[in-house]
Design an enzyme around this catalytic site. Structure first.
Site, mmCIF file in Angstrom:
data_model
loop_
_atom_site.group_PDB
_atom_site.id
_atom_site.type_symbol
_atom_site.label_atom_id
_atom_site.label_comp_id
_atom_site.label_asym_id
_atom_site.label_seq_id
_atom_site.Cartn_x
_atom_site.Cartn_y
_atom_site.Cartn_z
ATOM 1 N N CYS A 91 0.485 -1.338 0.023
ATOM 2 C CA CYS A 91 0.056 0.052 -0.036
ATOM 3 C C CYS A 91 0.885 1.218 -0.011
ATOM 4 C CB CYS A 91 -1.075 0.000 1.372
ATOM 5 S SG CYS A 91 -2.188 -1.263 0.959
ATOM 6 N N CYS A 218 -13.553 1.508 7.802
ATOM 7 C CA CYS A 218 -12.684 0.951 6.781
ATOM 8 C C CYS A 218 -12.550 1.621 5.490
ATOM 9 C CB CYS A 218 -12.967 -0.529 6.685
ATOM 10 S SG CYS A 218 -13.395 -1.661 7.838
ATOM 11 N N SER A 219 -11.316 1.836 4.954
ATOM 12 C CA SER A 219 -11.270 2.515 3.713
ATOM 13 C C SER A 219 -11.895 1.706 2.734
ATOM 14 C CB SER A 219 -9.688 2.910 3.376
ATOM 15 O OG SER A 219 -9.059 1.669 3.379
ATOM 16 N N LYS A 338 -9.700 6.941 4.271
ATOM 17 C CA LYS A 338 -10.804 6.492 4.729
ATOM 18 C C LYS A 338 -12.104 6.704 3.953
ATOM 19 C CE LYS A 338 -14.220 5.447 7.291
ATOM 20 N NZ LYS A 338 -14.984 5.742 5.895
ATOM 21 N N HIS A 342 -8.993 4.759 -1.427
ATOM 22 C CA HIS A 342 -7.621 4.070 -1.429
ATOM 23 C C HIS A 342 -7.322 3.209 -2.652
ATOM 24 C CE1 HIS A 342 -3.995 2.200 0.056
ATOM 25 N NE2 HIS A 342 -4.525 1.374 0.960
#
Length: 396
Positions: A91, A218-219, A338, A342
């Site tokens: 990531c 959660c993103s 978030k 992402h």
């Protein structure tokens, strides 16, 4: 001809950014092309003057094409012949690409570097996305999982609660802040102010995902791209003043979880410290931070790594408003991973672009009244591959 190593700080001279979200009709090349054109146009750098290209792209089997570096040429055919390299570090792939560009500038091998980050994810089934992302975890890669990386960060959240007390309401406050900030970000995926009550309540629209983490913790899965141009000297025809990359740091931790304290994020903290030290900047001198809040628990811990509170007291930063746009240190004014989204390979580049917008007064509705020094923090895995950059306004 070999150029002498540059002792000047690298500059960000231009950038481009797509809207993050679901783009079912747009290919990876289609995401990349417009941000490449925008970055070059804003920088005032002719494509013929680009010496190297770096593309941050995770993929991990989400797309059949595992060799995307030349897709950048689809955005600008005049880049034909320029060395282009795909960079992957989970990531943190986007920031890994940025840091490769910084090294090229600092070494004297390049005067101008084009850095692109991109990811195409939303076409894939949830199980495939989960498995791809878990490829960045040394303990569970390749093993069946119903909770994906949310399960790994849920373990962190539960350990935090075990040591420091309940945090579910504080995570909801962080989620609500992210959504509230994203409303002002035209590039964000989730542009709706959901409020603390919604974020803190388990419901059909906000179910539990893993442990104490709800969907709003959660993103999202995202498609998107961002690009920037790094230069050794200012361009006389750029759309804005350049931004100085005054410090940068990288640090890796052990891959096996058994070798790490789950709350320490020690290599994350080291990368931040290295960037600040190189820039000659203290944590107290930062005006904003764009950090890797893939899950709300990550942002809570990052408050502590940023020196806002002692370890175990990160909840104070969100409860007392220190990290809001009008707080002591605004964190993720963009909405962060978030709520901005992402798209893995694009994230680190996006963070640098958003920070550069703030420092040049071009962030639109997101703009902070004071923005001279910014921190960007991006990580791969559970604090395994860590990058940090300090950006400052002006030409250094």
């Amino acid at each position: 001809m070999t150029r002498a190593a540059s002792h000047a700080r690298p500059l960000i001279t231009g950038w481009g950014h797509s809207v993050f979200g679901k783009h079912p009709e747009t290919s990876l090349a289609g995401l990349i092309a417009p941000v490449v054109r925008d970055a070059l146009d804003r920088s005032g750098v002719d494509p013929s003057d680009i010496d190297e290209v770096y593309l941050g792209h995770f993929n991990s089997g989400l797309l059949p094409l595992g060799f995307p570096s030349s897709l950048v040429l689809e955005g600008e055919p005049e880049l034909w012949g320029v060395p282009a390299t795909r960079v992957e570090n989970a990531c943190a792939s986007g920031s890994a690409a940025v840091h490769q560009g910084l090294r090229a500038i600092r070494s004297g091998d390049a005067r101008h570097v084009l850095v692109v980050g991109a990811e195409k994810m939303t076409h894939a089934p949830a199980a495939q996305v989960g498995a791809a992302l878990l490829g960045a975890d040394g303990d569970v890669a390749g093993h069946p999982s119903t909770t994906g990386f949310a399960g790994r960060f849920a373990e962190v959240a539960e350990e935090y609660q075990h040591r420091h007390g309940p945090i579910e309401d504080d995570l909801a406050r962080i989620a609500a802040k992210s959504h509230r900030n994203a409303v002002r970000n035209p590039y964000a995926q989730l542009r709706k102010d959901l409020g603390e009550e919604f974020c803190g309540t388990v419901s059909e629209r906000n179910p539990t995902v893993a442990g104490i983490l709800r969907r709003t913790d959660c993103s999202p899965v995202s498609d998107g791209a961002a690009a920037l141009v790094l230069s050794a000297e200012p361009s006389g025809t750029a759309a804005t003043e350049p931004v100085v990359v005054s410090g940068w740091g990288q640090a890796n931790d052990f891959l096996p979880a058994a070798k790490r304290d789950p709350l320490a994020f020690a290599a994350t903290e080291l990368a931040i410290t290295r960037a600040l030290d190189r820039a000659g900047v203290t944590r107290a001198q930062l005006d904003l931070a764009e950090v890797h809040d893939c899950f709300t628990i990550a942002e809570l811990i990052l408050y502590e790594l940023l020196g806002l509170t002692p370890r175990g007291e990160g909840r104070r930063a969100i409860r007392e408003g220190w990290v809001t746009p009008d707080g002591v240190l605004p964190v993720n004014v963009s909405g962060g991973l978030k709520s901005k989204g992402h798209p893995v390979g694009a994230t680190g580049v996006s963070q640098h672009v958003i920070a550069a917008m703030q420092l040049t007064g071009t962030a639109g509705e997101m703009q902070l009244p004071r923005a001279h020094t910014a921190l960007v923090q991006n990580m791969g895995g559970l604090g395994i591959a860590n990058y940090a950059s300090v950006l400052t306004a002006g030409t250094g």
